[in-house]
Design a protein around this motif. Structure first.
Motif, short mmCIF file in Angstrom:
data_model
loop_
_atom_site.label_atom_id
_atom_site.label_comp_id
_atom_site.label_asym_id
_atom_site.label_seq_id
_atom_site.Cartn_x
_atom_site.Cartn_y
_atom_site.Cartn_z
N GLU A 194 -8.26 51.28 -33.97
CA GLU A 194 -6.91 51.19 -33.39
C GLU A 194 -5.92 50.69 -34.45
N LYS A 204 -5.27 53.47 -36.85
CA LYS A 204 -4.45 54.49 -36.22
C LYS A 204 -2.97 54.06 -36.21
N ASN A 205 -2.75 52.79 -35.87
CA ASN A 205 -1.38 52.27 -35.85
C ASN A 205 -0.78 52.25 -37.24
#
Length: 61
Positions: free
Chosen positions: A52, A55-56
């Motif tokens: 995550e 991805k960010n």
């Protein structure tokens, strides 16, 4: 007679009655304790958090 003992086995030697019993008992709990015990929850959470974050980070570029 030996044929009576083997009447429930396949040509590969599998006990069909035992397999049917195991299948019936496992059908009620599809993901039993065996599956859960092989999963390291903390490791999965850590991997998810890392994915995550990555991805960010990529989304901000």
């Amino acid at each position: 007679m030996n044929n009576n003992q083997q009447s429930n086995k396949t040509s590969a030697g599998t006990n069909a009655a035992k397999v049917k019993q195991q299948n019936a008992s496992s059908a009620s709990n599809k993901f039993g304790t065996e599956f859960a015990s092989e999963t390291d929850v903390q490791a999965v959470k850590q991997q998810n958090a890392q994915a995550e974050a990555k991805k960010n980070q990529n989304a901000g570029q």
